[in-house]
Design a protein around this motif. Sequence first.
Motif, short mmCIF file in Angstrom:
data_model
loop_
_atom_site.label_atom_id
_atom_site.label_comp_id
_atom_site.label_asym_id
_atom_site.label_seq_id
_atom_site.Cartn_x
_atom_site.Cartn_y
_atom_site.Cartn_z
N ARG A 77 28.28 29.65 20.22
CA ARG A 77 29.50 30.45 19.40
C ARG A 77 28.69 31.59 18.59
NH1 ARG A 77 34.72 27.66 17.98
NH2 ARG A 77 36.25 29.59 18.93
N VAL A 78 29.11 32.72 19.40
CA VAL A 78 28.67 34.19 18.67
C VAL A 78 29.86 34.83 18.60
CG1 VAL A 78 27.01 36.10 18.93
CG2 VAL A 78 26.19 33.98 19.90
N MET A 83 28.84 32.36 24.31
CA MET A 83 28.04 32.88 25.25
C MET A 83 26.63 32.31 25.31
SD MET A 83 27.80 36.54 23.05
CE MET A 83 26.64 37.35 24.34
N ASN A 84 25.63 32.76 26.48
CA ASN A 84 24.58 32.07 26.48
C ASN A 84 23.61 32.66 25.65
OD1 ASN A 84 25.27 30.71 28.99
ND2 ASN A 84 24.89 32.38 30.12
N SER A 85 22.88 31.54 24.56
CA SER A 85 21.86 32.15 23.72
C SER A 85 20.57 31.64 24.07
CB SER A 85 22.31 31.52 22.45
OG SER A 85 22.51 30.10 22.51
N GLN A 86 20.03 30.11 23.94
CA GLN A 86 18.86 29.69 24.40
C GLN A 86 18.70 29.64 25.84
OE1 GLN A 86 19.38 26.31 21.59
NE2 GLN A 86 17.25 26.99 21.01
N SER A 87 17.45 29.76 26.30
CA SER A 87 17.32 29.40 27.82
C SER A 87 15.86 29.07 27.85
CB SER A 87 17.70 30.57 28.73
OG SER A 87 16.26 31.74 28.34
N LEU A 88 15.69 28.41 28.93
CA LEU A 88 14.23 27.69 29.43
C LEU A 88 14.36 27.55 30.80
CD1 LEU A 88 12.10 26.30 27.74
CD2 LEU A 88 13.07 24.36 28.42
N ARG A 89 12.93 28.00 31.40
CA ARG A 89 12.78 28.08 32.79
C ARG A 89 11.92 26.90 33.08
NH1 ARG A 89 11.93 32.29 36.60
NH2 ARG A 89 12.18 33.92 34.93
N PHE A 90 12.22 26.37 34.15
CA PHE A 90 11.74 25.03 34.95
C PHE A 90 11.08 25.49 36.02
CE2 PHE A 90 14.21 22.73 31.89
CZ PHE A 90 13.46 22.01 31.19
N LEU B 290 36.61 31.27 27.32
CA LEU B 290 35.38 32.01 26.51
C LEU B 290 35.33 31.44 24.99
CD1 LEU B 290 34.98 35.72 27.13
CD2 LEU B 290 33.41 33.98 27.72
N LEU B 291 36.90 31.11 24.75
CA LEU B 291 36.99 30.82 23.20
C LEU B 291 36.93 29.43 22.73
CD1 LEU B 291 39.60 33.65 22.42
CD2 LEU B 291 37.39 33.69 21.80
N ILE B 292 37.38 28.47 23.90
CA ILE B 292 37.45 27.12 23.89
C ILE B 292 36.06 26.57 24.15
CG2 ILE B 292 38.38 24.85 24.23
CD1 ILE B 292 40.94 26.49 25.07
N ARG B 293 35.76 25.74 23.16
CA ARG B 293 34.22 25.11 23.47
C ARG B 293 34.10 24.55 24.84
NH1 ARG B 293 30.03 22.39 20.46
NH2 ARG B 293 29.35 20.66 21.68
N PRO B 294 33.14 24.97 25.71
CA PRO B 294 33.41 24.28 27.00
C PRO B 294 32.58 22.95 26.90
CG PRO B 294 31.50 26.04 26.52
CD PRO B 294 32.27 25.84 25.48
N HIS B 295 33.26 22.23 27.98
CA HIS B 295 32.75 20.51 28.11
C HIS B 295 31.33 20.64 28.17
CE1 HIS B 295 36.80 19.23 28.20
NE2 HIS B 295 37.18 19.79 29.14
#
Lengths: 248, 303
Positions: A77-78, A83-90, B290-295
């Motif tokens: 949560r930002v 939104m996507n924050s951390q990522s890792l490539r395999f 976007l606002l609700i915590r995704p599963h």
Amino acid sequence: MVMRIILCLVLFALFAPVAMAQPSANLNIDLSERSIDITTGFNGAKIVVYGTRRGEGDIAMIIRGPEQSIVVRRKSRVLGVWMNSQSLRFNDVPGFYALALSRPAESVAPLSVLRRYNIGLDALVFETDDGNDAEKIDTFREALIRTQQMKGLFPMEPGPVNFVDNDFFKVEFKLPANVPAGIYRVDTFILRDGVVTDTRSAELKVAQNGFSAEIFLFAHNQSLAYAVIAILMALFFGWGAHSLLRRD
Amino acid sequence: MQVYLPIAEMSVPAESILLLGTFVGFLSGVFGVGGGFLMTPFLIFMGIPPAIAVGTQANQLVAASLSGLFSHTKRGNVDFKMGGMMLAGSLIGSVLGVLVFRLLQHLGQIDVVIPLLYILLLTTMGLMMLTESVSSLLLKKDPESSTPSLQHHPFFQKLPYKMRFPRSRLYISALVPAGIGFIGGLLVSILGIGGGFLLVPAMIYILGMPTLLVVGTSLFQIMITTIVSTMMHAVANHSVDLVLAFLLIIGGVVGAQMGIRAGKRIKGVYARIILAAMLLLVSFELASELLIRPHELYSAAVR
């Protein structure tokens, strides 16, 4: 020197198949199909692997699709937004993976053995070049397996090995409609007392074919002409729609 | 019936794609908007990669805008000079948009930025349209008769490169239509929408164009922009799926026919209220995602 290496390779290529077919032949397999065509109506495929074994032993069979590089991202949560924050490539994730076992994996062999032959999801280890945070790699690896399972590309649990009689068995694998194209490998192992005593492999080609393949190649090899055709098609139907309307 | 999409490299039920095309075509028939704002999110929701959803959608818009453009040209409702100026801006915008799209893909934020932009656009437009149509309904006045135009605002008056647009009877800076076109071009490339629902009010309120000319001129601009955008998506990203585009277009042609017939029976104000409600609904749906915590917090994408 180079010549000698080439000569060695040629000799190996000539004799290797003979050498591989020769030994005790504890295990033999064959596939119902050597190639699967992805055509316009493709909705998944079934592949049956037949095998014979000589003597006792557990059978483990895995099928792996072409390796893909996959980026796993974690949302957080930002500013109130997920939104996507951390990522890792395999780097070497099989695009499809399934397995069949004659007995549950843990009773077939210890994890170290399963790991060496990539038998089972727990035994799949993926290579990653970012980060040495073992805990992060582990959670991302689990998440990757979960997402692949949801797409039907990894199995929820191992399938059965069906014995027709004591020596003759068959295994069915279902490839879903979203499998990636490429070379698939079927590896079969016979295990006795937790040790692999024999293995057999076969290849399976999954490729777009017919109309669908033509479009794919056309789009990639002659992208400008492809674009022009796409636009002309749209213009044609746009015009067609207009003239249909005018008639009313 | 399952159909394999050769570029998206996945199989989808053909009926649902046709149905989506028909539904969106129906909307465009009733409301005169392209409906891309519904189509792109739906395609992405079906699992089609965002790049291919956007690229293919651009191709589909060529067909949709051309069929509308024909009837407007016949009635002389297109200001080609104004459209040309907008086009100059929109071409720059669409090239820049493709670059921005690639950058966002690289950063891994494309699936957050697309919904965010949609929410911003749809909420603003939806609220504006709703207040405008509700107030015109309550006050029983013709909204077009009293459009407050911003073209006389000192900011727009001071801009250089003033030009005469005889068809629209305007004397304004060429930068204003070019600027509006620029935003339209960005929308086509990043969101896969023609942006008619944004361009039309901008042309009325900012340019002060006669309402009669607005739709035809925006369709002209949208058609050329989507042609260029299709070209770029196909050549640079290989992200135009011909099979998907075909299904969407066929559905769209059928839907538009039904939509135009239905549209004749719906009063303009009510149509605008329904459209506004739909914009708000889609934006609400996207916002809640976007606002609700995704599963599932994790996602995986092949690189």
